[in-house]
Design an enzyme around this catalytic site. Structure first.
Site, PDB file in Angstrom:
ATOM      1  N   ASP A 226      53.980  33.649  43.323  1.00 29.68           N
ATOM      2  CA  ASP A 226      52.827  34.225  42.629  1.00 29.68           C
ATOM      3  C   ASP A 226      51.551  33.838  43.378  1.00 29.68           C
ATOM      4  O   ASP A 226      51.520  32.829  44.094  1.00 29.68           O
ATOM      5  CB  ASP A 226      52.801  33.678  41.198  1.00 29.68           C
ATOM      6  CG  ASP A 226      51.790  34.383  40.316  1.00 29.68           C
ATOM      7  OD1 ASP A 226      51.311  35.470  40.695  1.00 29.68           O
ATOM      8  OD2 ASP A 226      51.475  33.845  39.242  1.00 29.68           O
ATOM      9  N   GLN A 257      41.340  38.972  45.257  1.00 33.18           N
ATOM     10  CA  GLN A 257      41.077  37.747  44.501  1.00 33.18           C
ATOM     11  C   GLN A 257      41.346  36.504  45.337  1.00 33.18           C
ATOM     12  O   GLN A 257      41.586  35.415  44.797  1.00 33.18           O
ATOM     13  CB  GLN A 257      41.918  37.722  43.218  1.00 33.18           C
ATOM     14  CG  GLN A 257      41.579  38.849  42.256  1.00 33.18           C
ATOM     15  CD  GLN A 257      42.346  38.746  40.950  1.00 33.18           C
ATOM     16  OE1 GLN A 257      42.128  37.850  40.133  1.00 33.18           O
ATOM     17  NE2 GLN A 257      43.258  39.679  40.735  1.00 33.18           N
TER      18      GLN A 257
END
Length: 758
Positions: A226, A257
């Site tokens: 992740d 991000q």
């Protein structure tokens, strides 16, 4: 029961595609709020239900313990719903926790003893300072934190002192290499690892012992990572090693991000995934389920100005929602007052509770005025990223006693508690002990015992050291005989720590006793949750890996204050992002002449902050802000200008708004900081004490100033070369603010300043 249908219900087509793609490498580009955690957990459930792997044959790595626990809870529930029992421990954890789990089994192969210690940043700094002292390096000339940072950078690149010495190209200056080498020797002597070592030693273990690497390669038939955009080089290397055999690697992330380059994150890991795995499948999750349409559209328009990104566009089916509120204030105090009074007003009108509100800022220093204003209005708040619970003095003291009981070679813990509570062992004695330990290449505990045996010190000092050694010997025995909760009480009792605080009877002492009581609660809860695995060692390991977000209690009814970096992964109905001014956000580091990469990361940070908001978003800036004692006059952030004007409701608290001549006159009544929240049409009139209008184009003003314009390079005969970032006045009254290379800001009257253009 149709298991696959149960697992994939409520998924949109791209999410379903990601969940049903099992074999081979896959890159899931997951935009903000696009449901990536659901995809990860349901993909894992699908792997297990299809019989492709057992639950403990899947490695899932993320970046916070909070995220790991949430994923673990979700996967247990999904598997229970489809009737699949789980009889083994899942491998869902952070990189660091995964490495601790590996090293706990194998670290002795690298010539360490069992029960190794883990040094946090402050422990590591203490060790660096000890090394500098041994090398006679003046800390005033060579700050210890600089050495600490360079050592960390080297480890993130998987470079040991030996690697650096062998490298033909000098990658580290000789003095730092000397510190790094002795630091490593001292850490080995202390039988301890720092955070970076957890990754580096695991990598070394796999490289030195191929059989062990193969054991883990065989075990993990599927690997999922992740937040892949946040991986650094050593994490990248570990993933590549582990996935090499089966190549069933699924990475999930969003290059938009990627905001942690300052701590080693390498955006190229996600951008180049298809180069590493040419056969990789790419799935884009572009639908945002979190935020209103206006927020998503505004954030998308900001981030599309970046060049280091994949081809994807975030969208949402959510309602349009409120316009983005852009607010101009005079200074940081008015800005903080505006945020506090807005929250107070909205709560009073029934819009949510305090824990629905968050205020984000670029630097920790900005929190002070916000805290003052919230306290003034009696608004409860929690500061995330301040002094964490496990960094408080009394907690660190207790932890040090427990660490030393388990690992007597831990010199940092020894130094911390040898005179805690005060037992008359002063700094001079400790310095002599440390010199002796370095000379003899002994741990401080062993050196202290030798000094007692050979009567190096006078009788009084020898007696005090002996009593401390006797105490630690008792605690070492107790650590093996009692369970964790009972052992904690023994430490409190035998050290007489609480008794000393009770005798103090000050408010500070009472607060420390309360914190020790809270540590007792934390230990009891840990032991209850872990059962037989709730040992002293596992508690110390897990405690060392706790971060700011892990300790955030979102059930607590209070406004959240945090930096934009910490906000990643969180969401709130109502969000304020304050301090949106050039040279603050984006920071002056991001707008120098070195190139576009830093600006792009600052823009990604703005994107992250904006997409934390679900319902309403405020962006605020000030005309004047005091930084390092100097008033700065910076124009509004470029990120505000990148938002389409039709998505913004702009209001100013200034009596004479900037560009008034261009946008028409308005009332100049005194401003009472009571905002209105009604949407008004174009050229709308706000309250009589505010000025509501379309957000102006700042180009005409922000770079004006005669022959001196914003961004111009100038030289001052005393302060050297700097950049103009604000101008004020005109003609003989023209003033310019200049930031110099050392980050100091000076304001000059041009007529007298002897500035020359570079």
């Amino acid at each position: 029961m149709d298991v696959f249908a149960t697992i994939t219900k409520n998924l949109n087509p791209p999410q379903k595609e990601a969940v049903e793609t099992l074999k081979g490498p896959i890159l899931i580009l997951a935009g903000a709020g696009s449901g990536k955690t659901r995809v990860l957990t349901q993909r894992m459930a699908n792997i297990i239900s299809q019989g492709a792997a057992a639950p403990d044959e899947i490695l899932c790595v993320t970046f916070t313990n909070k995220a790991a626990k949430e994923m673990e809870a979700r996967i247990y529930k999904i598997l229970a719903d489809i009737g699949i029992p789980v009889r083994s421990q899942l491998w869902i954890s952070t990189f660091h926790s995964f490495c601790v789990r590996v090293l706990r089994q194998h670290l002795t192969l690298l010539d360490y003893k069992p029960f190794f210690g883990i040094y946090d940043s402050s422990d590591q700094l203490s060790q660096v300072k000890k090394v500098m002292k041994a090398l006679n390096i003046n800390e005033k000339m060579y700050p210890a934190k600089n050495f600490q940072g360079r050592i960390s950078d080297a480890k993130m690149l998987a470079l040991t002192p030996e690697d650096l010495r062998k490298n033909n190209r000098p990658m580290m200056d000789p003095k730092t290499l000397e510190v790094y080498s002795l630091y490593e020797a001292e850490m080995k002597k202390a039988n301890s690892l720092d955070f970076d070592d957890l990754l580096l030693k695991t990598y070394e273990l796999f490289r030195m012992y191929p059989d062990i690497l193969e054991q883990y390669q065989d075990k993990f038939k599927f690997i999922m990572v992740d937040e892949y955009q946040d991986t650094n080089h050593i994490q990248y290397l570990l993933v590549q090693l582990l996935a090499r055999k089966h190549r069933n690697l699924c990475v999930v992330g969003d290059e938009d991000q990627s905001i942690y380059s300052w701590r080693g994150a390498d955006i190229s890991n996600i951008l180049d995934f298809e180069k590493d795995f040419p056969e990789a499948k790419v799935v884009k999750l572009e639908e945002n389920y979190r935020s209103s349409s206006n927020i998503v559209t505004a954030a998308t328009h900001v981030i599309k100005n970046n060049t280091q990104r994949k081809d994807k566009t975030l969208f949402t089916s959510n309602p349009e929602g409120d316009l983005i509120q852009v607010r101009e204030e005079k200074n940081e105090y008015d800005e903080a007052r505006f945020a506090a009074k807005t929250i107070q007003s909205m709560i009073a009108s029934g819009e949510g509770s305090y824990n629905d509100y968050a205020v984000f800022y670029r630097t920790n220093a900005q929190s002070r005025v916000l805290e003052e204003q919230l306290r003034t209005l009696g608004i409860p708040y929690r500061l995330v990223g301040g002094v964490r619970f496990y960094e408080r003095m009394e907690i660190k003291d207790m932890i040090a006693f427990m660490k030393l009981s388990l690992n007597p070679a831990d010199d940092v813990a020894f130094k911390r508690v040898i005179n805690v509570p005060a037992r008359g062992i002063g700094k001079t004695t400790v310095d002599k002990l440390e010199e002796y330990s370095i000379e003899q290449k002994l741990s401080l505990m062993v050196a202290a015992q030798k000094c007692v045996d050979t009567k190096v010190f006078n009788a009084g000092t020898t007696g005090k050291i002996r009593r401390f050694l006797d105490l630690m010997e008792q605690l070492q025995v107790s650590a093996t005989q009692f369970k964790l909760p009972e052992f904690y009480h023994i430490v409190l009792d035998r050290t007489e720590y609480v008794n000393v605080l009770k005798a103090d009877d000050s408010p500070e002492a009472k607060a420390r006793i309360e914190n020790l009581d809270e540590l007792d609660n934390a230990i009891a809860q840990f032991a209850k949750e872990r059962g037989e695995e709730g040992t002293l060692q596992s508690f110390l390991e897990e405690m060392a890996l706790v971060n700011d977000v892990d300790s955030l209690d979102q059930e607590q009814n209070s406004v959240t204050l945090m930096t934009l970096h910490i906000s990643k992964g969180l969401e709130f109905p109502y969000v304020f992002v304050v301090g949106l001014e050039e040279n603050l956000f984006p920071s002056n580091r991001g707008v120098d002449e070195s190139g576009n990469e830093d600006v792009e990361e600052e823009r990604r940070l703005a994107y992250v902050g904006m997409t934390r908001a679900r319902q309403k978003l405020w962006l605020t800036y000030t005309r004047v802000r005091r930084v390092w004692g100097q008033e700065q006059f910076n124009p509004p952030s470029r990120f505000i200008k990148e938002i389409p004007q039709h998505l913004i409701e702009f209001k100013t608290a200034m009596e004479t708004p900037r560009f008034l001549s261009r946008y028409g006159s308005s009332s100049s009544d005194d401003f009472d900081e009571s905002p209105s929240f009604t949407r008004t049409p174009k050229y709308r009139q706000g309250r009589s004490d505010e000025h509501s209008q379309d957000f102006p184009d700042y180009d005409e003003d922000s770079s004006s100033g005669g022959n001196f314009q914003k961004g111009m390079r100038v030289r001052h005969p005393t302060f050297g070369v700097g950049s103009v970032f604000a101008t004020e006045g005109s003609g003989e009254n023209l003033k310019v603010s200049v930031m110099f290379a050392d980050q100091t800001v000076k304001k000059f009257i041009v007529k007298y300043a002897r500035l020359e253009k570079v």
